[in-house]
Each structure stands twice: as C-alpha cells, then as structure tokens.
Design a protein around this motif. Structure first.
Motif, PDB file in Angstrom:
ATOM      1  N   PHE A   1      11.279  78.833  65.421  1.00  0.00           N
ATOM      2  CA  PHE A   1      12.454  78.246  66.058  1.00  0.00           C
ATOM      3  C   PHE A   1      12.564  76.760  65.731  1.00  0.00           C
ATOM      4  O   PHE A   1      13.662  76.225  65.578  1.00  0.00           O
ATOM      5  N   GLY A   2      11.419  76.098  65.624  1.00  0.00           N
ATOM      6  CA  GLY A   2      11.422  74.672  65.320  1.00  0.00           C
ATOM      7  C   GLY A   2      12.065  74.377  63.986  1.00  0.00           C
ATOM      8  O   GLY A   2      12.844  73.424  63.849  1.00  0.00           O
ATOM      9  N   ARG A   3      11.768  75.195  62.997  1.00  0.00           N
ATOM     10  CA  ARG A   3      12.348  74.988  61.670  1.00  0.00           C
ATOM     11  C   ARG A   3      13.858  75.179  61.704  1.00  0.00           C
ATOM     12  O   ARG A   3      14.609  74.444  61.048  1.00  0.00           O
ATOM     13  N   VAL A   4      14.311  76.160  62.471  1.00  0.00           N
ATOM     14  CA  VAL A   4      15.752  76.404  62.576  1.00  0.00           C
ATOM     15  C   VAL A   4      16.447  75.220  63.228  1.00  0.00           C
ATOM     16  O   VAL A   4      17.513  74.758  62.779  1.00  0.00           O
ATOM     17  N   LEU A   5      15.853  74.686  64.315  1.00  0.00           N
ATOM     18  CA  LEU A   5      16.460  73.549  65.010  1.00  0.00           C
ATOM     19  C   LEU A   5      16.506  72.313  64.130  1.00  0.00           C
ATOM     20  O   LEU A   5      17.496  71.578  64.101  1.00  0.00           O
ATOM     21  N   ARG A   6      15.443  72.061  63.379  1.00  0.00           N
ATOM     22  CA  ARG A   6      15.420  70.876  62.516  1.00  0.00           C
ATOM     23  C   ARG A   6      16.500  70.952  61.451  1.00  0.00           C
ATOM     24  O   ARG A   6      17.149  69.945  61.134  1.00  0.00           O
TER      25      ARG A   6
END
Length: 251
Positions: free
Chosen positions: A239-244
């Motif tokens: 999820f972190g990669r998607v948000l970034r």
C-alpha cells in the motif's frame, strides 16, 4: 512420467539412426519416412517426431510432397488428440493448404486442389475434437465419402478416436447419461455401448436409475472433487508504494 517428445518406443532402429544424423535433411530419405508412415497406419502406432521430420523435408523440397502420405500423417495425428500433434503437422504444410488462406491468391489456388480440400476437411475434424464437439465430429465424418477415403488407410481409426474421447470424458465426468455417451462415441446400439464401456473403459453401468441408464466413471485425479482454498498476502509495504506513486509528480 512424461515421455520425451522425440522418443517413440516402437520406432525402428533404422529410423532412429536417420533422425539422429544428417540424413534427416537428405531428400532421399523421404521414401524411407513415407514407408514408415504406412507402417504406422497398419500397426496403429504413431511417431510424431519422425512424421514432423518428413513434413520438414517436404517443406524444403515441395516437389517431393506425396499428398496421400501427408493426409495419412494428419489422420494419425487426429487419433492422439488432445496433443498438439495435429497443429504441429499442419503448421509445416504450405500456406495455401491452411484452413484460412492468408490472401486471395492462396484462396483461389485452394479452390482447385483436391489435396488442399482434404487437408482442410481434416482440420475441421481436428477443430471439432479439440472443442469437444464429439457428436458433431462423427456427424461430419459420416457426411462425406471423402472423409471415408481419407481415413481408410489408418487401421482402427474410429476405435482409436473413441478411446481418446473416452479418456477425455473420464477426466471430466463422474457419471454420464448412456444416451449422451452413445452420441459422443458414435455407437449406434446400447449393446455396443455397454460392451465398449465395460471391456475397454472398465466403467460401470447403472440401469433403470432415476435418469435412465447412467455410466459411472471411477474416481481419478482429474475428475475427483477437491476443495481449493486460495489466499493472498497483502502487506503494508504494498500500500505504501501505491500511495507514494499517487503523490509523485510527472516529470
């Protein structure tokens, strides 16, 4: 155990020697391969690798093509469906023989060739078998005398195809109506069907059940009902990669 594609237990040593040496590219060996195809038709054997070698020789030397041998190779390939043998053999034939000619010139030439008509009729049979349209396969096979001529040289053609159909049915069904199976195997009488089912397939027959006569197929690894649990692992880093990426500005 999976048998290597280039292996055949019934292959004569003389054919094996040709396939392993440079003679497999020698046009003079076409007659040897042609005789071997005739032997396969008589012995109910099939050597895909050797047959492909012959078709490759024809591809390099079109003037040597023997139409009857080519059609016999294709008919033999039908008896081992659903393997890719038929498609592999068909792919080595000249473009104008293909079921769907690539251009108008090829289509025009295909309309005047008995050989091309034979190849395309056999391709139609292959399509019906591959798509499990078994009743339509038999109906098509029995609809034209040319089909009878094409399969005449292949000993036991109908029996071999019935066995392959039965194998495929056994993978997909635990039980099947006798009436449906009669059509799929083109067995015109209940007696013939029951004999085939018991003696060839070793299946059971349940008569006078709620759905009439039913053929019972033993459980095997293909038709066994098994529950399957699927799970996916999703962690916070994903999820972190998607948000970034959402906050990144295009360059």
């Amino acid at each position: 155990m999976v048998v290597a594609f280039d292996k055949c237990e019934t292959r004569p040593a003389s054919i094996d020697a040709i396939l392993e040496g440079l003679d497999r590219y020698n046009p003079e060996t076409t007659t040897v391969f042609q005789d071997y195809v005739a032997q396969q038709c008589e012995d109910r054997t099939f050597d895909c690798y050797a047959n492909l070698a012959l078709l490759k020789l024809y591809q390099f030397n079109p003037h040597l093509i023997h139409p009857e041998t080519v059609t016999n190779v294709l008919v033999k390939a039908l008896t081992v469906f659903p393997s890719p043998a038929f498609s592999l053999c068909l792919a080595l034939l000249p473009p104008h023989t293909q079921p769907f000619p690539a251009n108008a010139e090829a289509q025009a030439s295909s309309q005047i060739s008995d050989f091309v008509e034979s190849v395309q009729k056999l391709a139609r049979l292959s399509t019906l078998l591959e798509s499990a349209q078994y009743a339509q396969f038999w109906s098509t096979l029995n609809s034209d005398d040319l089909y009878a001529d094409l399969v005449a040289d292949v000993a036991g053609f109908e029996e071999l195809v019935r066995i392959r159909i039965a194998v495929e049915v056994g993978k997909a069904f635990r039980q099947i109506s006798a009436e449906v199976l009669e059509q799929w195997l083109d067995l015109r009488s209940r007696e013939a069907l029951e004999k085939f089912v018991v003696e060839v397939c070793s299946w059971e027959i349940e008569k006078n059940g709620p759905n009439g006569t039913v053929i019972k197929v033993p459980t095997n690894k293909e038709n066994e009902v098994r529950s399957e649990v699927k799970s996916e692992r999703v962690d916070i880093d994903m999820f972190g990669r998607v948000l970034r990426r959402g906050f990144e500005q295009a360059a």
